[in-house]
Scaffold this motif. Structure first.
Motif, mmCIF file in Angstrom:
data_model
loop_
_atom_site.group_PDB
_atom_site.id
_atom_site.type_symbol
_atom_site.label_atom_id
_atom_site.label_comp_id
_atom_site.label_asym_id
_atom_site.label_seq_id
_atom_site.Cartn_x
_atom_site.Cartn_y
_atom_site.Cartn_z
ATOM 1 N N ARG A 166 -13.977 22.956 -23.786
ATOM 2 C CA ARG A 166 -14.969 23.352 -23.763
ATOM 3 C C ARG A 166 -16.357 23.297 -24.647
ATOM 4 O O ARG A 166 -17.375 22.491 -23.489
ATOM 5 N N ASN A 169 -16.764 19.525 -23.463
ATOM 6 C CA ASN A 169 -17.359 18.682 -22.497
ATOM 7 C C ASN A 169 -18.839 19.310 -22.645
ATOM 8 O O ASN A 169 -19.565 18.946 -21.686
ATOM 9 N N GLU A 170 -19.586 20.572 -23.032
ATOM 10 C CA GLU A 170 -20.558 20.595 -22.965
ATOM 11 C C GLU A 170 -21.373 19.949 -23.648
ATOM 12 O O GLU A 170 -22.376 18.896 -23.046
ATOM 13 N N LYS A 172 -20.774 16.203 -24.541
ATOM 14 C CA LYS A 172 -20.575 15.955 -23.442
ATOM 15 C C LYS A 172 -21.928 15.067 -21.795
ATOM 16 O O LYS A 172 -22.383 14.564 -22.431
ATOM 17 N N LYS A 173 -21.801 16.578 -21.405
ATOM 18 C CA LYS A 173 -22.756 16.777 -20.458
ATOM 19 C C LYS A 173 -23.996 17.143 -21.217
ATOM 20 O O LYS A 173 -25.502 16.466 -20.847
ATOM 21 N N ALA A 174 -24.214 17.351 -22.124
ATOM 22 C CA ALA A 174 -25.493 17.361 -23.096
ATOM 23 C C ALA A 174 -25.893 15.432 -23.835
ATOM 24 O O ALA A 174 -26.700 15.637 -24.321
ATOM 25 N N GLY A 175 -25.346 14.339 -23.412
ATOM 26 C CA GLY A 175 -25.297 13.281 -23.629
ATOM 27 C C GLY A 175 -25.270 12.925 -25.282
ATOM 28 O O GLY A 175 -25.548 12.019 -25.942
ATOM 29 N N GLU A 179 -18.311 8.869 -23.446
ATOM 30 C CA GLU A 179 -16.779 9.436 -23.145
ATOM 31 C C GLU A 179 -15.835 9.079 -23.640
ATOM 32 O O GLU A 179 -13.921 9.425 -23.801
#
Length: 290
Positions: A166, A169-170, A172-175, A179
């Motif tokens: 989790r 993934n946070e 990754k979403k924040a840049g 990937e």
């Protein structure tokens, strides 16, 4: 697990621990000695020419060869389980170290490094207790929210890995991570779950019941009737011989029983407490540098 110097022959021969089979079997050894001595006395005074007993010796020689093969197979099977457990914990050490090194290369914040350092250590402590009597939350470095989440699950080690997924993934979403970074870290996190799965397989799949019962009955029948084959040929010396053979055969079975489940607290089980602490130390040493 007992640490020892394998080159200290005399010290090892005369050193006794609570797991030594002599301390476990001493009552049975005394019984076999007295029982065989009684048979020798009976043979000497009442059956001095027992021809049937003389013929038993050759039969028991053949049975001794058969039981030796079974004991070798039993010991190898138990040791394979012990060694596979050790290999899986070695893989866990490697995956933990590799994951920590990869995380340091991402230049994460101190908070994120602390988060992953906590939960890598938590996973090792959790799997150690999970393979014994269940998770002890007092050993884990978790927040109240994390504990509430873990308590809602049936499989706590998977929950700790999920917490790390989790957070990744946070990030990754924040840049913060790409990937590619996520895929590289995924390999080691999957290794965590593979390790716990393999250890659960070892713990939850004992030697088949019918095989275990047959082997125990065979050993018991052999050693309890062995004195009948010895008293004619060796007289009173058969008490010592039969007791020694009983000690060897039954000890091998007891040792095999002990090491076939290598994740407990027995003297010959894997040192999972020390390995879990070692992983914690390694991970914090790597991640705390950033």
């Amino acid at each position: 697990m007992i640490s020892y110097n394998p080159k200290s022959w005399l010290a090892l021969i005369f050193h006794l621990t609570k797991s030594d089979t002599i301390s476990i079997l001493w009552r049975e050894l005394v019984f076999i000695f007295i029982f065989t001595m009684g048979l020798a006395l009976a043979e000497d005074f009442f059956f001095p020419k027992a021809v049937v007993l003389e013929k038993l010796f050759s039969i028991y020689s053949i049975l001794g060869f058969v039981i030796s093969l079974l004991l070798a197979f039993r010991t190898n099977t138990a040791y394979d389980r012990w060694w596979e457990g050790r290999k899986k914990w070695g893989e866990l050490v490697n995956d933990s170290r590799n994951l920590a090194v990869k995380l340091t290369s991402l230049d994460l914040s101190l908070e994120d490094n602390h988060f992953f350092g906590r939960h890598i250590g938590n996973f090792t402590l959790c799997i150690k207790e999970h393979l014994r009597e269940g998770t002890n939350y007092a050993l884990l470095d978790i927040t109240s929210e994390e504990r509430a989440f873990l308590e809602s699950l049936d499989h706590i080690p998977s929950g700790i890995v999920e917490l790390m997924y989790r957070r990744l993934n946070e990030l990754k979403k924040a840049g913060v991570i790409s990937e590619e970074d996520l895929l590289r870290l995924d390999r080691n996190l999957n290794g965590f779950l593979d390790c716990v799965g393999a250890c659960e397989r070892i713990k939850n799949t004992p030697i088949p019941y019918s095989y275990s019962m047959f082997f125990k009955k065979f050993i018991f029948s052999y050693v309890i009737t062995l004195p009948f084959a010895f008293v004619v040929n060796f007289g009173y010396w058969s008490a010592i011989i039969a007791t020694f053979i009983f000690y060897v055969f039954v000890s091998i079975e007891i040792l095999a029983e002990e090491i076939e489940d290598p994740f407990g607290n027995d003297d010959n089980d894997l040192p999972t407490d020390e390995m879990a602490q070692r992983i914690q130390g390694i991970v914090h040493t790597i991640l705390d540098k950033r």
